[in-house]
Scaffold this active site. Structure first.
Site, PDB file in Angstrom:
ATOM      1  CB  CYS A 108      -0.955  -0.002   1.179  1.00  0.00           C
ATOM      2  SG  CYS A 108      -1.991  -1.463   1.195  1.00  0.00           S
ATOM      3  CG  HIS A 232      -3.045   3.279   1.958  1.00  0.00           C
ATOM      4  ND1 HIS A 232      -3.638   2.859   0.777  1.00  0.00           N
ATOM      5  CD2 HIS A 232      -3.141   2.221   2.820  1.00  0.00           C
ATOM      6  CE1 HIS A 232      -4.062   1.621   0.926  1.00  0.00           C
ATOM      7  NE2 HIS A 232      -3.780   1.216   2.149  1.00  0.00           N
ATOM      8  CG  ASN A 262      -6.761  -0.953   1.442  1.00  0.00           C
ATOM      9  OD1 ASN A 262      -6.058  -0.617   0.493  1.00  0.00           O
ATOM     10  ND2 ASN A 262      -6.264  -1.367   2.589  1.00  0.00           N
TER      11      ASN A 262
HETATM   12  O1  UT7 Z   1      -3.856  -1.196   3.605  1.00  0.00           O
HETATM   13  C1  UT7 Z   1      -3.016  -1.978   4.385  1.00  0.00           C
HETATM   14  C2  UT7 Z   1      -3.201  -1.853   5.801  1.00  0.00           C
HETATM   15  N1  UT7 Z   1      -4.463  -2.344   6.312  1.00  0.00           N
HETATM   16  C3  UT7 Z   1      -5.056  -1.642   7.268  1.00  0.00           C
HETATM   17  O2  UT7 Z   1      -4.675  -0.551   7.541  1.00  0.00           O
HETATM   18  C4  UT7 Z   1      -6.176  -2.234   8.066  1.00  0.00           C
HETATM   19  C5  UT7 Z   1      -5.922  -1.951   9.528  1.00  0.00           C
HETATM   20  N2  UT7 Z   1      -6.920  -2.495  10.420  1.00  0.00           N
HETATM   21  C6  UT7 Z   1      -8.198  -2.085  10.424  1.00  0.00           C
HETATM   22  O3  UT7 Z   1      -8.624  -1.290   9.619  1.00  0.00           O
HETATM   23  C7  UT7 Z   1      -9.093  -2.581  11.532  1.00  0.00           C
HETATM   24  O4  UT7 Z   1      -8.317  -3.223  12.519  1.00  0.00           O
HETATM   25  C8  UT7 Z   1     -10.185  -3.575  11.020  1.00  0.00           C
HETATM   26  C9  UT7 Z   1     -11.197  -2.819  10.182  1.00  0.00           C
HETATM   27  C10 UT7 Z   1      -9.553  -4.685  10.220  1.00  0.00           C
HETATM   28  C11 UT7 Z   1     -10.912  -4.167  12.211  1.00  0.00           C
HETATM   29  O5  UT7 Z   1     -11.457  -3.134  13.032  1.00  0.00           O
HETATM   30  P1  UT7 Z   1     -11.302  -3.171  14.617  1.00  0.00           P
HETATM   31  O6  UT7 Z   1     -12.013  -1.996  15.149  1.00  0.00           O
HETATM   32  O7  UT7 Z   1      -9.842  -3.333  14.915  1.00  0.00           O
HETATM   33  O8  UT7 Z   1     -12.140  -4.449  14.985  1.00  0.00           O
HETATM   34  P2  UT7 Z   1     -11.667  -5.723  15.821  1.00  0.00           P
HETATM   35  O9  UT7 Z   1     -10.769  -6.577  15.017  1.00  0.00           O
HETATM   36  O10 UT7 Z   1     -11.238  -5.279  17.184  1.00  0.00           O
HETATM   37  O11 UT7 Z   1     -13.044  -6.468  16.001  1.00  0.00           O
HETATM   38  C12 UT7 Z   1     -14.112  -5.940  16.819  1.00  0.00           C
HETATM   39  C13 UT7 Z   1     -15.276  -6.898  16.776  1.00  0.00           C
HETATM   40  C14 UT7 Z   1     -14.878  -8.337  17.060  1.00  0.00           C
HETATM   41  O12 UT7 Z   1     -15.949  -8.938  17.756  1.00  0.00           O
HETATM   42  P3  UT7 Z   1     -15.899  -9.103  19.361  1.00  0.00           P
HETATM   43  O13 UT7 Z   1     -14.653  -9.890  19.645  1.00  0.00           O
HETATM   44  O14 UT7 Z   1     -15.833  -7.708  19.915  1.00  0.00           O
HETATM   45  O15 UT7 Z   1     -17.155  -9.821  19.664  1.00  0.00           O
HETATM   46  C15 UT7 Z   1     -14.773  -8.943  15.680  1.00  0.00           C
HETATM   47  O16 UT7 Z   1     -15.005 -10.336  15.696  1.00  0.00           O
HETATM   48  O17 UT7 Z   1     -15.853  -6.895  15.471  1.00  0.00           O
HETATM   49  C16 UT7 Z   1     -15.866  -8.225  14.934  1.00  0.00           C
HETATM   50  N3  UT7 Z   1     -15.639  -8.150  13.502  1.00  0.00           N
HETATM   51  C17 UT7 Z   1     -16.608  -7.939  12.618  1.00  0.00           C
HETATM   52  N4  UT7 Z   1     -17.924  -7.796  12.744  1.00  0.00           N
HETATM   53  C18 UT7 Z   1     -18.647  -7.588  11.646  1.00  0.00           C
HETATM   54  C19 UT7 Z   1     -14.437  -8.211  12.857  1.00  0.00           C
HETATM   55  N5  UT7 Z   1     -14.640  -8.045  11.537  1.00  0.00           N
HETATM   56  C20 UT7 Z   1     -15.971  -7.882  11.369  1.00  0.00           C
HETATM   57  C21 UT7 Z   1     -16.781  -7.655  10.221  1.00  0.00           C
HETATM   58  N6  UT7 Z   1     -18.108  -7.506  10.409  1.00  0.00           N
HETATM   59  N7  UT7 Z   1     -16.290  -7.561   8.973  1.00  0.00           N
END
Ligand code: UT7
Length: 307
Positions: A108, A232, A262
């Protein structure tokens, strides 16, 4: 003397996939995706060659240059169409170019990395470069994995860069890589993208803020001088956190991830295209482009528009 940006182009596939479409097959929702990422829809389809060719042709038209005027083509991509030859070579043929062709993979951060490579070529005698960022990430997504499927998408952006006797649009560069973090965000041959989202998020904010601060300092200006931030487009919350820590207001940031998701190497040049289209690229003003991604890699650069 220096390097100028003289034209921009972009292309996305026709097919739009909304968050609601994804929630039909994945345990997710429009509410979760838009609140946690800012993404509302994405474009899916095509090949990297097709999208890169279209964006490249549009940038050449915008710069008013013909195939024989291009002395080098560089493609930033993480998703080449073949192992060999380079996808830049395939695009070179499609555009009727006869110049050297090279792929750059810095994930990226690929577009700013490729701008740095192009700048080096221009400073050592290459006159005009077509630089494209193009991706078809959707082909490397496991569509049953909600951690990745809601984020990645397809698209391309392009620019024409040329030598100038009198102007210099590139004022500073800070590039970095940390290969020991390779497994945080990775895609093996014949496999799908895997990402430790939380950890990538944490590191992304840190490297964007650190590299952007250094690039601003190197350019001899302050954050208050940056009228356009072109980050990005991975997650709106990463951009908000970086904007707050850098002291660059969110109104100055270009946001396109709501429409395109993305698109890795393509996201920065696509955002440039939109900024220019909306009249936000103004002569004499400073812009900051900043990216980070698999590698980990990161890159920040301060630009000053000469046109
Ligand atoms: O371009 C290259 C670099 N990539 C990035 O920059 C991505 C960086 N990371 C992110 O953007 C974020 O970490 C994500 C969007 C991938 C995830 O967001 P988050 O706020 O860090 O969520 P999380 O992983 O802490 O998950 C929170 C909750 C979890 O449930 P519990 O454990 O709280 O019950 C996940 O299981 O959300 C759940 N979850 C989802 N729910 C619905 C994770 N993915 C999803 C989903 N839909 N797609």
């Amino acid at each position: 003397m220096g390097t100028r940006f003289v034209g921009w182009g972009m292309a996305v596939p026709d097919k739009i996939v909304t968050n609601d479409d994804l929630s039909k097959t994945l345990e997710t929702s429009d509410e979760w995706i838009s609140e946690r990422t800012g993404i509302r829809q994405r474009h899916i389809g095509g090949t990297t060659t097709e999208l890169g060719t279209l964006a490249g042709r549009r940038a050449m038209e915008d710069a008013n240059v013909k195939p024989e005027d291009i002395d080098f083509v560089i493609l930033a991509t993480t998703t080449p169409d073949r192992m060999a030859p380079s996808t830049a070579a395939l695009i070179q043929a499609e555009l009727g170019l006869t110049c050297p062709a090279l792929d750059v993979n810095a994930a990226c951060a690929g577009f700013p990395y490729a701008v740095r490579v192009a700048q080096g070529l221009i400073e050592t005698g290459t006159k005009r470069i077509l630089l494209i960022g193009a991706e078809t990430l959707s082909r490397w997504v496991d569509w049953t994995d909600r951690n990745v499927a809601v984020l990645l998408a397809d698209g391309a952006g392009a620019t024409v860069m040329e030598y100038s006797e009198t102007e210099n649009d590139i004022r500073s560069f800070v590039l970095g890589a940390s290969g020991v973090d390779a497994d945080l965000l990775t895609c093996d041959h014949g496999s799908y993208f895997f990402m430790d989202g939380k950890e990538v998020f944490r590191r992304a904010v840190r490297v964007v803020v650190d590299s952007a601060s250094e690039a601003i300092q190197k350019a001899g200006i302050t954050p208050a001088d940056i009228s356009l931030m072109i980050p990005h487009q991975a997650n709106i919350r990463i951009i908000q956190a970086a904007s707050e820590r850098l002291g660059i207001p969110m109104e100055n940031a270009v946001i396109t991830l709501d429409r395109y998701g993305n698109t890795s190497s393509a996201s920065i040049p696509m955002a440039f295209w939109h900024a220019r289209d909306e009249g936000r690229v103004k002569k004499g003003e400073y812009a900051l482009m900043t990216g980070f991604g698999a590698g980990m890699t990161w890159a920040s650069s301060v630009l000053k528009w000469s046109m």
